[in-house]
Motif scaffolding. Structure first.
Motif, PDB file in Angstrom:
ATOM      1  N   ARG A 213      15.517  -2.440   3.631  1.00 15.40           N
ATOM      2  CA  ARG A 213      14.973  -3.706   4.127  1.00 15.40           C
ATOM      3  C   ARG A 213      14.340  -3.461   5.499  1.00 15.40           C
ATOM      4  NH1 ARG A 213      15.683  -8.976   2.831  1.00 15.40           N
ATOM      5  NH2 ARG A 213      17.289  -8.376   1.307  1.00 15.40           N
ATOM      6  N   VAL A 214      13.047  -3.733   5.598  1.00 12.29           N
ATOM      7  CA  VAL A 214      12.315  -3.467   6.835  1.00 12.29           C
ATOM      8  C   VAL A 214      11.491  -4.690   7.203  1.00 12.29           C
ATOM      9  CG1 VAL A 214      12.185  -0.976   6.454  1.00 12.29           C
ATOM     10  CG2 VAL A 214      10.367  -2.455   5.579  1.00 12.29           C
ATOM     11  N   LYS A 215      11.128  -4.740   8.483  1.00 13.21           N
ATOM     12  CA  LYS A 215      10.250  -5.787   8.998  1.00 13.21           C
ATOM     13  C   LYS A 215       8.869  -5.195   9.255  1.00 13.21           C
ATOM     14  CE  LYS A 215      13.698  -8.788  11.168  1.00 13.21           C
ATOM     15  NZ  LYS A 215      14.854  -8.164  10.528  1.00 13.21           N
ATOM     16  N   ALA A 216       7.845  -6.010   9.018  1.00 10.79           N
ATOM     17  CA  ALA A 216       6.467  -5.558   9.194  1.00 10.79           C
ATOM     18  C   ALA A 216       5.620  -6.717   9.685  1.00 10.79           C
ATOM     19  CB  ALA A 216       5.895  -4.983   7.899  1.00 10.79           C
ATOM     20  N   LEU A 217       4.443  -6.383  10.201  1.00 12.34           N
ATOM     21  CA  LEU A 217       3.521  -7.373  10.760  1.00 12.34           C
ATOM     22  C   LEU A 217       2.339  -7.544   9.815  1.00 12.34           C
ATOM     23  CD1 LEU A 217       3.003  -9.004  13.513  1.00 12.34           C
ATOM     24  CD2 LEU A 217       1.384  -7.166  14.002  1.00 12.34           C
ATOM     25  N   ILE A 218       2.017  -8.784   9.484  1.00 15.85           N
ATOM     26  CA  ILE A 218       0.848  -9.041   8.630  1.00 15.85           C
ATOM     27  C   ILE A 218      -0.421  -8.852   9.461  1.00 15.85           C
ATOM     28  CG2 ILE A 218      -0.365 -10.736   7.223  1.00 15.85           C
ATOM     29  CD1 ILE A 218       2.298 -12.056   6.645  1.00 15.85           C
ATOM     30  N   ILE A 219      -1.307  -7.967   9.006  1.00 13.02           N
ATOM     31  CA  ILE A 219      -2.544  -7.721   9.732  1.00 13.02           C
ATOM     32  C   ILE A 219      -3.779  -8.194   8.960  1.00 13.02           C
ATOM     33  CG2 ILE A 219      -1.606  -5.802  11.045  1.00 13.02           C
ATOM     34  CD1 ILE A 219      -2.928  -3.899   9.087  1.00 13.02           C
ATOM     35  N   GLU A 220      -3.628  -8.418   7.643  1.00 11.14           N
ATOM     36  CA  GLU A 220      -4.796  -8.860   6.870  1.00 11.14           C
ATOM     37  C   GLU A 220      -4.331  -9.455   5.543  1.00 11.14           C
ATOM     38  OE1 GLU A 220      -9.117  -7.108   5.277  1.00 11.14           O
ATOM     39  OE2 GLU A 220      -7.557  -5.746   6.020  1.00 11.14           O
ATOM     40  N   VAL A 221      -5.017 -10.526   5.120  1.00  9.12           N
ATOM     41  CA  VAL A 221      -4.783 -11.153   3.816  1.00  9.12           C
ATOM     42  C   VAL A 221      -6.136 -11.244   3.111  1.00  9.12           C
ATOM     43  CG1 VAL A 221      -3.933 -13.173   2.582  1.00  9.12           C
ATOM     44  CG2 VAL A 221      -2.828 -12.474   4.707  1.00  9.12           C
ATOM     45  N   ARG A 222      -6.252 -10.519   1.990  1.00 10.27           N
ATOM     46  CA  ARG A 222      -7.525 -10.468   1.266  1.00 10.27           C
ATOM     47  C   ARG A 222      -7.372 -11.128  -0.094  1.00 10.27           C
ATOM     48  NH1 ARG A 222      -7.718  -4.771   3.296  1.00 10.27           N
ATOM     49  NH2 ARG A 222      -6.821  -4.142   1.289  1.00 10.27           N
ATOM     50  N   ASN A 223      -8.405 -11.863  -0.513  1.00 10.86           N
ATOM     51  CA  ASN A 223      -8.433 -12.487  -1.837  1.00 10.86           C
ATOM     52  C   ASN A 223      -9.404 -11.698  -2.704  1.00 10.86           C
ATOM     53  OD1 ASN A 223      -8.031 -14.199  -3.968  1.00 10.86           O
ATOM     54  ND2 ASN A 223      -9.237 -15.903  -3.129  1.00 10.86           N
ATOM     55  N   GLU A 224      -8.848 -10.755  -3.466  1.00  8.15           N
ATOM     56  CA  GLU A 224      -9.676  -9.886  -4.288  1.00  8.15           C
ATOM     57  C   GLU A 224      -9.635 -10.345  -5.731  1.00  8.15           C
ATOM     58  OE1 GLU A 224      -8.235  -5.964  -3.618  1.00  8.15           O
ATOM     59  OE2 GLU A 224      -9.085  -5.821  -1.584  1.00  8.15           O
ATOM     60  N   GLY A 225     -10.364  -9.601  -6.583  1.00  6.06           N
ATOM     61  CA  GLY A 225     -10.419  -9.978  -7.989  1.00  6.06           C
ATOM     62  C   GLY A 225      -9.066  -9.909  -8.671  1.00  6.06           C
ATOM     63  N   LYS A 226      -8.240  -8.974  -8.259  1.00  6.81           N
ATOM     64  CA  LYS A 226      -6.916  -8.860  -8.846  1.00  6.81           C
ATOM     65  C   LYS A 226      -5.907  -9.793  -8.195  1.00  6.81           C
ATOM     66  CE  LYS A 226      -7.532  -4.035 -10.194  1.00  6.81           C
ATOM     67  NZ  LYS A 226      -6.979  -2.660 -10.100  1.00  6.81           N
ATOM     68  N   GLY A 227      -6.346 -10.571  -7.243  1.00  8.17           N
ATOM     69  CA  GLY A 227      -5.445 -11.503  -6.591  1.00  8.17           C
ATOM     70  C   GLY A 227      -5.356 -11.252  -5.102  1.00  8.17           C
TER      71      GLY A 227
END
Length: 441
Positions: A158-172
């Motif tokens: 279990r690790v913590k991470a920082l969201i740097i990008e959210v992309r809406n691609e063809g696969k979702g």
């Protein structure tokens, strides 16, 4: 299947998959249209409506013109088990596709605009290129370039991470996270320090080398609150939680100062700085430290100085505190003890060329004794008299012959004196022996 039972199943499926009931009903309607077109005597075009309250299904056959407009429509709901079996198969295929699409849209709407937020996930898959984290309601990808160097992640961690990008691609929707970004330290510290959340303490800047060391500059908006102590915590309890999450990465908290020189001196800790000279035009800081603090100020491979430069925004040059050069008075005293020839040369030496010339001028002075010895008993030549100082030569060469005769006389007298002294000693010893013989008789 009864209509009320079908609607209950759709509602349960909607809750389990986290999608809206309307999306499932729309997928079910498309499946029924596909099943109707496979039935005998079906029209080329049709539409299906489903009552969301009762679940009743109605099929309308349609006739379209060349432009796609409906010119005729009638109800043509098939009856029998065949339509039900075909509808069930089509529903399963269409439903899976629609559920995937609906979930992708839901995930994208949920995480859109959340760049910079901290998330916790379980390591689901690890390879040399990336790590897949299960966030519970979505999956996130941790690229190799965003991982902490030499960090070993295993499945189930279990690790913590920082969201740097959210992309809406063809696969979702694709959520990209990072564990090497400097803001990860900021978010982790905010979890442990309440003063950062209420604005009492602020983080001015962060300089980080992932996996090795991080320096954080903090400032307090309340004069009664120590920003460094608030972030470190009692016995380092608060910052220790951040270090543990970063797998042992060192975290240094530095208090921000308006005096940039004082701030750079503190940013170079744990080294002790003697003096900092700031050049505002070139944004350069010359730092003076003692000899035994030099390696500590620079750090391993220059890491400590590099992080201090990033934290302050100034170019940092570190110099050791060298002992002062000997004063000019001592050099002048040493020149006084030198020979007259060296004295003459040093007095006129300002450049390389003058040094050569003064040395050549001093050469005859050093050779005067040999010249005088060769000239004993004869008159000096006219050319030598033009170079040598006449006053000193007259005193040295005034009576050369008597000096030579005195030396010869001394040499001749010395053997005789030694013989006489020896005879006296023999005479004394003979008299003593005679006296001893008389006493014995």
């Amino acid at each position: 299947m009864q209509l009320d039972t079908m609607m209950e199943a759709i509602e349960v499926l909607a809750r389990e998959r986290g999608v809206a009931v309307e999306a499932i009903l729309d997928a079910f309607a498309n499946a029924l249209v596909a099943a109707y077109k496979r039935s005998p005597g079906a029209a080329e075009e049709a539409r299906v409506t489903i009552d969301p309250d009762s679940g009743e299904v109605t099929v309308y056959a349609q006739v379209l013109d060349e432009d796609g407009n409906v010119i005729d429509e009638w109800e043509d709901t098939p009856e029998g088990e065949a339509f039900g079996r075909i509808a069930a198969q089509s529903f399963k295929q269409v439903m899976q596709h629609k559920l995937r699409e609906a979930k992708r849209e839901l995930v994208y709407d949920m995480y859109e605009g959340r760049e910079g937020d901290l998330v916790t996930g379980l390591v689901q898959q690890v390879d040399y290129r990336s790590v897949i984290l299960d966030l519970g309601d979505a999956e996130a990808i941790l690229p190799g370039s965003e991982r902490i160097p030499f960090e070993r992640l295993e499945r189930g961690n279990r690790v913590k991470a920082l969201i740097i990008e959210v992309r809406n691609e063809g696969k979702g929707a694709q959520i990209v996270v990072s564990r090497s970004h400097p803001d990860l330290v900021r978010r982790l510290l905010e979890l442990e320090v309440p003063e950062l959340n209420d604005g009492t303490v602020e983080i001015v800047n962060i300089a980080r080398e992932p996996g090795h060391r991080t320096k954080i500059a903090v400032i307090s908006n309340d004069p009664n609150v120590d920003p460094k102590g608030a972030c470190v915590g009692a016995r380092g309890a608060r910052v220790r939680q951040v270090v543990n999450e970063l797998r042992g990465e060192k975290v240094d908290v530095v208090q921000w100062r308006d005096d940039i020189g004082q701030f750079i001196a503190e940013a170079l800790g744990p080294a002790k700085v003697q003096e900092v000279r700031i050049d505002e035009e070139t944004k350069t800081a010359d730092v003076i430290v003692s000899e035994h603090q030099l390696s500590l100020a620079i750090g391993k491979e220059g890491q400590n100085a590099r992080l201090a430069a990033r934290l302050s925004g100034y170019k940092v040059d570190i110099h050791p505190d060298r002992p002062p050069e000997p004063p000019e008075a001592e050099e002048e005293g040493a020149d006084e003890d030198a020979t007259p020839a060296d004295e003459t040369a040093g007095a006129t030496t300002d450049s390389g060329e003058e040094t050569v010339e003064s040395a050549s001028d001093a050469e005859p002075a050093t050779e005067e004794p040999s010249t005088e010895e060769s000239a004993v008993g004869q008159a000096p030549a006219e050319d030598d008299a033009a170079v040598v100082d006449p006053g000193e030569d007259v005193e040295v060469d005034a009576e050369p012959a008597p000096a030579a005769e005195a030396d010869d006389a001394a040499e001749e007298a010395m053997p005789e004196a030694s013989v006489t002294e020896q005879d006296d000693e023999d005479a004394v010893s003979t008299d003593e022996r005679a006296a001893n013989d008389d006493e014995s008789e």
